[in-house]
Scaffold this motif. Structure first.
Motif, PDB file in Angstrom:
ATOM      1  N   ARG A   1       0.854  -1.176   0.000  1.00  0.00           N
ATOM      2  CA  ARG A   1       0.000   0.000   0.000  1.00  0.00           C
ATOM      3  C   ARG A   1       0.893   1.230   0.000  1.00  0.00           C
ATOM      4  O   ARG A   1       1.590   1.491   0.988  1.00  0.00           O
ATOM      5  CB  ARG A   1      -0.953  -0.023   1.196  1.00  0.00           C
ATOM      6  CG  ARG A   1      -2.014  -1.101   1.068  1.00  0.00           C
ATOM      7  CD  ARG A   1      -2.917  -0.834  -0.154  1.00  0.00           C
ATOM      8  NE  ARG A   1      -3.654  -2.038  -0.574  1.00  0.00           N
ATOM      9  CZ  ARG A   1      -3.381  -2.721  -1.657  1.00  0.00           C
ATOM     10  NH1 ARG A   1      -2.368  -2.373  -2.423  1.00  0.00           N
ATOM     11  NH2 ARG A   1      -4.100  -3.766  -1.996  1.00  0.00           N
ATOM     12  N   LEU A   2       0.877   1.974  -1.124  1.00  0.00           N
ATOM     13  CA  LEU A   2       1.742   3.126  -1.305  1.00  0.00           C
ATOM     14  C   LEU A   2       0.905   4.374  -1.578  1.00  0.00           C
ATOM     15  O   LEU A   2      -0.243   4.281  -2.022  1.00  0.00           O
ATOM     16  CB  LEU A   2       2.697   2.901  -2.486  1.00  0.00           C
ATOM     17  CG  LEU A   2       3.495   1.595  -2.505  1.00  0.00           C
ATOM     18  CD1 LEU A   2       4.315   1.524  -3.788  1.00  0.00           C
ATOM     19  CD2 LEU A   2       4.384   1.488  -1.275  1.00  0.00           C
ATOM     20  N   ALA A   3       1.520   5.522  -1.312  1.00  0.00           N
ATOM     21  CA  ALA A   3       0.923   6.806  -1.687  1.00  0.00           C
ATOM     22  C   ALA A   3       2.000   7.690  -2.284  1.00  0.00           C
ATOM     23  O   ALA A   3       1.913   8.914  -2.217  1.00  0.00           O
ATOM     24  CB  ALA A   3       0.277   7.459  -0.477  1.00  0.00           C
ATOM     25  N   ALA A   4       3.027   7.076  -2.854  1.00  0.00           N
ATOM     26  CA  ALA A   4       4.198   7.810  -3.333  1.00  0.00           C
ATOM     27  C   ALA A   4       3.869   8.598  -4.595  1.00  0.00           C
ATOM     28  O   ALA A   4       3.216   8.089  -5.507  1.00  0.00           O
ATOM     29  CB  ALA A   4       5.337   6.837  -3.614  1.00  0.00           C
ATOM     30  N   ASP A   5       4.343   9.843  -4.609  1.00  0.00           N
ATOM     31  CA  ASP A   5       4.254  10.617  -5.840  1.00  0.00           C
ATOM     32  C   ASP A   5       5.157  10.021  -6.915  1.00  0.00           C
ATOM     33  O   ASP A   5       4.904  10.179  -8.106  1.00  0.00           O
ATOM     34  CB  ASP A   5       4.683  12.073  -5.587  1.00  0.00           C
ATOM     35  CG  ASP A   5       3.684  12.823  -4.730  1.00  0.00           C
ATOM     36  OD1 ASP A   5       2.485  12.529  -4.846  1.00  0.00           O
ATOM     37  OD2 ASP A   5       4.107  13.679  -3.943  1.00  0.00           O
ATOM     38  N   TRP A   6       6.200   9.342  -6.451  1.00  0.00           N
ATOM     39  CA  TRP A   6       7.206   8.887  -7.395  1.00  0.00           C
ATOM     40  C   TRP A   6       7.895   7.649  -6.835  1.00  0.00           C
ATOM     41  O   TRP A   6       8.324   7.620  -5.681  1.00  0.00           O
ATOM     42  CB  TRP A   6       8.235  10.006  -7.594  1.00  0.00           C
ATOM     43  CG  TRP A   6       9.086   9.843  -8.810  1.00  0.00           C
ATOM     44  CD1 TRP A   6       8.977   8.928  -9.799  1.00  0.00           C
ATOM     45  CD2 TRP A   6      10.192  10.677  -9.161  1.00  0.00           C
ATOM     46  NE1 TRP A   6       9.928   9.111 -10.747  1.00  0.00           N
ATOM     47  CE2 TRP A   6      10.697  10.193 -10.386  1.00  0.00           C
ATOM     48  CE3 TRP A   6      10.800  11.768  -8.571  1.00  0.00           C
ATOM     49  CZ2 TRP A   6      11.787  10.749 -11.020  1.00  0.00           C
ATOM     50  CZ3 TRP A   6      11.880  12.335  -9.214  1.00  0.00           C
ATOM     51  CH2 TRP A   6      12.371  11.839 -10.428  1.00  0.00           C
ATOM     52  N   VAL A   7       7.998   6.593  -7.662  1.00  0.00           N
ATOM     53  CA  VAL A   7       8.763   5.399  -7.308  1.00  0.00           C
ATOM     54  C   VAL A   7       9.903   5.278  -8.314  1.00  0.00           C
ATOM     55  O   VAL A   7       9.678   5.250  -9.527  1.00  0.00           O
ATOM     56  CB  VAL A   7       7.902   4.132  -7.323  1.00  0.00           C
ATOM     57  CG1 VAL A   7       8.774   2.890  -7.131  1.00  0.00           C
ATOM     58  CG2 VAL A   7       6.842   4.190  -6.233  1.00  0.00           C
ATOM     59  N   VAL A   8      11.124   5.227  -7.781  1.00  0.00           N
ATOM     60  CA  VAL A   8      12.316   5.114  -8.618  1.00  0.00           C
ATOM     61  C   VAL A   8      12.784   3.665  -8.573  1.00  0.00           C
ATOM     62  O   VAL A   8      13.135   3.152  -7.502  1.00  0.00           O
ATOM     63  CB  VAL A   8      13.435   6.047  -8.114  1.00  0.00           C
ATOM     64  CG1 VAL A   8      14.694   5.867  -8.957  1.00  0.00           C
ATOM     65  CG2 VAL A   8      12.964   7.494  -8.144  1.00  0.00           C
ATOM     66  N   LEU A   9      12.785   2.984  -9.719  1.00  0.00           N
ATOM     67  CA  LEU A   9      13.230   1.592  -9.801  1.00  0.00           C
ATOM     68  C   LEU A   9      14.577   1.579 -10.506  1.00  0.00           C
ATOM     69  O   LEU A   9      14.665   1.489 -11.730  1.00  0.00           O
ATOM     70  CB  LEU A   9      12.210   0.730 -10.545  1.00  0.00           C
ATOM     71  CG  LEU A   9      10.814   0.673  -9.926  1.00  0.00           C
ATOM     72  CD1 LEU A   9       9.915  -0.236 -10.742  1.00  0.00           C
ATOM     73  CD2 LEU A   9      10.879   0.205  -8.475  1.00  0.00           C
ATOM     74  N   SER A  10      15.640   1.707  -9.712  1.00  0.00           N
ATOM     75  CA  SER A  10      16.990   1.760 -10.259  1.00  0.00           C
ATOM     76  C   SER A  10      17.519   0.337 -10.373  1.00  0.00           C
ATOM     77  O   SER A  10      18.373  -0.117  -9.609  1.00  0.00           O
ATOM     78  CB  SER A  10      17.896   2.606  -9.351  1.00  0.00           C
ATOM     79  OG  SER A  10      19.155   2.793  -9.941  1.00  0.00           O
ATOM     80  N   ALA A  11      16.939  -0.375 -11.323  1.00  0.00           N
ATOM     81  CA  ALA A  11      17.294  -1.774 -11.573  1.00  0.00           C
ATOM     82  C   ALA A  11      17.074  -2.019 -13.054  1.00  0.00           C
ATOM     83  O   ALA A  11      16.600  -1.142 -13.779  1.00  0.00           O
ATOM     84  CB  ALA A  11      16.423  -2.707 -10.723  1.00  0.00           C
ATOM     85  N   CYS A  12      17.405  -3.217 -13.509  1.00  0.00           N
ATOM     86  CA  CYS A  12      17.296  -3.457 -14.949  1.00  0.00           C
ATOM     87  C   CYS A  12      15.925  -4.003 -15.315  1.00  0.00           C
ATOM     88  O   CYS A  12      15.244  -4.644 -14.519  1.00  0.00           O
ATOM     89  CB  CYS A  12      18.375  -4.441 -15.397  1.00  0.00           C
ATOM     90  SG  CYS A  12      18.036  -6.153 -14.992  1.00  0.00           S
ATOM     91  N   ASN A  13      15.529  -3.732 -16.549  1.00  0.00           N
ATOM     92  CA  ASN A  13      14.341  -4.340 -17.149  1.00  0.00           C
ATOM     93  C   ASN A  13      13.054  -4.083 -16.383  1.00  0.00           C
ATOM     94  O   ASN A  13      12.117  -4.872 -16.469  1.00  0.00           O
ATOM     95  CB  ASN A  13      14.532  -5.865 -17.305  1.00  0.00           C
ATOM     96  CG  ASN A  13      15.624  -6.203 -18.297  1.00  0.00           C
ATOM     97  OD1 ASN A  13      15.749  -5.559 -19.326  1.00  0.00           O
ATOM     98  ND2 ASN A  13      16.430  -7.193 -17.976  1.00  0.00           N
ATOM     99  N   THR A  14      12.978  -3.007 -15.613  1.00  0.00           N
ATOM    100  CA  THR A  14      11.770  -2.778 -14.826  1.00  0.00           C
ATOM    101  C   THR A  14      10.607  -2.287 -15.674  1.00  0.00           C
ATOM    102  O   THR A  14       9.475  -2.217 -15.182  1.00  0.00           O
ATOM    103  CB  THR A  14      12.047  -1.781 -13.685  1.00  0.00           C
ATOM    104  OG1 THR A  14      12.732  -0.637 -14.219  1.00  0.00           O
ATOM    105  CG2 THR A  14      12.914  -2.428 -12.628  1.00  0.00           C
TER     106      THR A  14
END
Length: 918
Positions: free
Chosen positions: A817-830
């Protein structure tokens, strides 16, 4: 042969067959129902038969062997054995099964078939035949007759339904033969009503679970085949491919590589290869299947020649396709103009001729075929598909009013069908095979006819993405979290059922596991419908009008929607100022090949020398940015692209906007910031801001880090455990740097031994505005047993639970359960899809959106450890200082691109993997 059949017909007409049929069900239950076990014994007994055996003994042993062969679907052998033994008083079930399969499928003698059909009708209506296989076979063969000989689909389906109904009455409650008759009904129904066929297939599978005595019973082949066809028709190509691969293996093993029964299996295998983009392989499979046409008549040969032609066309070989189509037309010469397959071939040939510029020939050929599809209700998929194709052919020939009039009756029906499936089934793939293509074609026709509003509406539906549906789920009033969770439960249950079916097909699963998965799917669907009976209305996509879309854009933004066709690229652009569009003519499938080559060049550049195809990137840019489009966006700071459509597999930033000999290529990102959106409508949604600033998770405790700090995140092959993956020192440094950009009182960082799945579940992640994951990203199948995308965390060595195995899967993410304005996925192939051949952004992107993320930073391919840290930190810091996110990413990318100390710095494989989803 004519004398033998005539004698048989007389015997049937005289009632001889009916009189002796009553004990059939009891006698042949084991032989027919479990032929895998009994056929060897029947074959041995027949082979050992004494030459002096009585006629009664020979008839009994021959009948046993025929029924065993029929049970193993060895129809050719059974038919030939009957011919050798027709003078014997064979058991009526054996006689009926052999003649029915052989006469209709192999002999094609219309006079004899007509007599045979009349006798079958008497048998079906005769109560003296019950209970017996013969009566059920009779109804089944009537259905085959009306489909194969008369091309009367409705009557064929009616008779196959009657065969199933009779089987449920006449055959024993535990008789496996019921499964075969249920399959036959579902298979023929598929040609008329896909949703109804899908339900019939579910019923067939349920019967198989209850009745087939073993998990390797041949009856499962037909269950797999039925499911594969439904998956193929629904656009679930990867699932169909898995099933067809196993079906072909079973068929070759049981019947040999040239058996006529494999023809349809190979034909469908070729079709799905084409849909997967393996067009050359598709052609080769279809050519190989010519060896399976031993008993095909001229019409069936014509169908196969036309199939080869269509596949050659899809392989961008229209001249060769022309030759095969001509051969098919010659074979069809004696076939009625009312024949549906003949009409389909004519339409496909007309499309090829149209592409080749031979418009008069195309219109003449199409004129002979179109009436067949105009007679069908607009709700029939074939009516929508071929009337839309006709409209395109008219449009290419310049007959715009006729094109529009041809399309109009099916367009609204298709939109309703697409939106219903999309909303109720929560699966965009279910319409990908024809629905979205019809909207793509409708876009072109509407534009050429001057109807910009209709074109814009159709275009939005043509590029509809999985992200649009998950975004809609979060708007459910009152209980958005519960609604999103219930939707995801259904999606996961359906996926689990598909996986259990494929596992059973591959000999790795069991019918009991499939039964459990089916029960779980039914329970999830029941709960969803009970708790949220009006759910479909909230998932139904709502295309925007041009004016509504303009109102959602700022002065510095432009929304660009490219559409790829076989002979052109059409691009629409909407700005706050207005609407514009342009088109570029191409060679056959040129744009598709450019996209594939461009993506392949990026993948080939990973971990080695730069192989980026700048010429393809520049040509693609020129096709999209026509003069009309360029004029509309020249002064815009930000370009927004849709999350769906064929261009979704590459980040638009890599398009080369200028290319001069002797100079470095100029990229689109050097002129504009770029973002991706599932739909502009989401911009109008008001959301509350989370109270805390930043949470970072990653840098898990894994194996020793590689000596090369330029290692790629996630590029692993055949690893035996999560712990064997290399640690990422850059990820730890990255999260530390990200945390430093915020007030320490409002941050949370979980790294090393603290970065576990349990810790993630326990953390109050809904309190944070920005959430960053810096770790390995894995795609489905990259590690044995991984059936969905995942992020790697620290495994809990003391736990045996899958919830703490170090893989935070897409399904587990969807439950956060998130309410993030922004999610950064600093990984490959996301940015990758949920599985093989799944749409881009359908995996981790969709999972985080379902969890509540409002925008995402994703990667299209494996990212270098050091570069990932630079890009994410610079982007987040600049955004935190007030810079718009897509511009912040642009500046970070330009910084890497212009870094003279980095080898191949301008290679897009380094700086371009990340995209902003908003």
């Amino acid at each position: 042969m004519r004398f033998i059949f005539s004698s048989l017909i007389k015997a049937i007409g005289a009632g001889a067959l009916l009189a002796s049929a009553a004990p059939a069900a009891a006698q042949y239950f084991d032989i027919y129902g479990d032929a895998n076990r009994t056929l060897p014994a029947a074959q041995s007994a027949y082979d050992a038969m004494d030459e002096d055996a009585s006629k009664e003994a020979r008839a009994k042993l021959t009948s046993d062997l025929i029924m065993g062969l029929i049970g193993k679907a060895k129809y050719k052998e059974a038919y030939e054995l009957y011919l050798e033994s027709a003078e014997l008083n064979l058991h009526p079930d054996a006689r009926m099964a052999a003649i029915g399969h052989g006469l209709v499928a192999f002999t094609k003698d219309e006079a004899l078939i007509t007599q045979y059909i009349a006798a079958l009708e008497q048998m079906v209506e005769s109560p003296s035949c019950a209970p017996c296989y013969a009566r059920t076979f009779a109804a089944h063969h009537l259905g085959r007759y009306y489909f194969m000989q008369n091309k009367d689909l409705p009557r064929s389906i009616e008779w196959h339904k009657k065969a199933l109904d009779i089987a449920l009455v006449d055959l024993a409650a535990d008789d496996p033969a019921r499964v075969n008759f249920a399959y036959q009904y579902a298979a023929y129904l598929r040609n008329q009503d896909l949703p109804a066929s899908a339900k019939a297939v579910q019923y067939t599978e349920a019967l198989a679970i209850d009745l087939l005595p073993r998990d390797d019973h041949l009856g499962w082949l037909y269950v797999f085949l039925a499911n594969a066809l439904v998956a193929l028709d629904s656009g679930r190509t990867a699932e169909a491919a898995d099933l067809f691969g196993r079906i072909a293996d079973i068929g070759v093993k049981e019947w040999g590589p040239t058996d006529p029964q494999l023809l349809g299996i190979f034909q469908n295998t070729a079709i799905l290869n084409s849909r997967l983009g393996r067009t050359e392989q598709a052609v080769n499979v279809a050519l190989r299947a010519e060896d399976n046409q031993a008993y095909s008549d001229k019409a069936e040969h014509a169908y196969h020649q036309a199939l080869i032609a269509r596949l050659l066309f899809e392989d961008a070989r229209p001249q060769e396709a022309d030759q095969y189509f001509a051969q098919a037309m010659a074979l069809y010469a004696d076939t009625s103009d009312d024949d549906t397959f003949h009409a389909q071939a004519r339409m496909s040939y007309a499309n090829t001729l149209s592409i080749l510029g031979r418009h008069e020939e195309a219109l003449e050929l199409m004129g002979k075929a179109l009436p067949i599809f105009e007679q069908l209700e607009a709700t029939v998929p074939q009516a929508r598909e071929y009337r839309t194709l006709a409209a395109i052919i008219y449009a290419r020939a310049g007959a715009m009013q006729t094109a529009s009039a041809t399309l109009a009756p099916v367009l609204e029906v298709n939109e309703t069908a697409l939106l219903d499936i999309y909303a109720k089934d929560q699966d965009r793939r279910a319409v990908a095979s024809d629905g979205t293509e019809i909207f793509r074609d409708a876009t072109l026709i509407s534009l050429l006819n001057g109807d910009e509003d209709r074109a814009w509406r159709s275009a939005q539906l043509a590029v509809i993405s999985d992200l649009a549906m998950s975004a809609a789920a979060l708007t459910y009033p009152g209980d958005p979290e519960g609604f999103a969770a219930a939707l995801d439960d259904v999606r996961l249950a359906r996926t689990a059922q598909d996986e259990a079916r494929v596992a059973l097909a591959n000999g790795e699963g069991s019918a009991s596991a499939l039964a459990r998965a089916s029960a779980q799917r039914e329970a999830g669907e029941t709960q969803l419908n009970t708790r949220y009976p009006d759910f479909a209305e909230y998932l139904r996509p709502q295309p925007l009008s041009i004016n509504d879309a303009r109102a959602l854009l700022s002065e510095g933004e432009a929304y660009i929607l490219p559409m790829v066709y076989s002979d052109r690229v059409v691009t629409m652009v909407i700005t706050a100022d207005g609407f514009a569009w342009g088109q570029s003519q191409t060679t056959t499938f040129e744009a598709r090949e450019l996209i594939a080559n461009l993506r392949a060049s990026l993948d080939a550049s990973l971990g080695g020398e730069d192989q980026f195809d700048a010429e393809a990137a520049h040509r693609l840019y020129a096709l999209i940015f026509t003069d009309e489009v360029f004029d509309a966006v020249r002064d815009k700071d930000k370009l927004i692209f849709p999350a769906g459509g064929p261009l979704a597999v590459i980040p638009p930033s890599v398009l080369v906007s200028d290319m001069q000999e002797g100079e470095a290529a100029e990229f689109l990102v050097e002129r504009h910031a770029i973002a991706i959106t599932p739909g502009l409508g989401g911009r109008a949604l008001a959301r509350q801001t989370a109270p805390k600033s930043f949470a970072g998770i990653g840098a898990p405790s894994l194996a020793a880090p590689p000596a090369n700090r330029f290692a790629l995140r996630g590029t692993v092959v055949d690893v035996k455990s999560i712990s064997a993956l290399p640690s990422l020192p850059g990820a730890d440094e990255e999260l530390t740097a990200l945390k430093s950009a915020f007030d320490a009182a409002g941050t949370l960082v979980l790294t090393g031994d603290a970065a576990t799945e349990e810790a993630v579940r326990q953390a109050p992640l809904a309190d944070y505005q920005i959430l960053a994951f810096a770790t390995h990203g894995l795609v489905s199948g990259q590690i044995a047993g991984l059936s969905e995308p995942a992020l790697v965390l620290t495994p809990d060595a003391a736990s045996t639970s899958a919830q703490n195995d170090g893989l935070l899967t897409a399904s587990e993410i969807g439950r956060l359960r998130l309410a993030a304005d922004w999610v950064v996925l600093s990984a490959c192939n996301t940015a990758a899809g949920e599985g093989v051949a799944s749409p881009t952004y359908s995996g981790l992107a969709r999972a985080f959106q379902l969890a509540g993320a409002r925008s995402l930073l994703l990667s299209h391919w494996p990212v270098r450890d050091d570069v990932a840290a630079r890009l994410s930190v610079a982007t987040v810091k600049a955004s935190g200082n007030g810079m718009e996110r897509s511009e912040a990413l642009r500046q970070a990318q330009l910084s890497v691109m212009n870094d003279g100390s980095t080898k191949d710095a301008r290679s897009p494989v380094l700086w371009a993997p990340f995209v902003i989803i908003e």
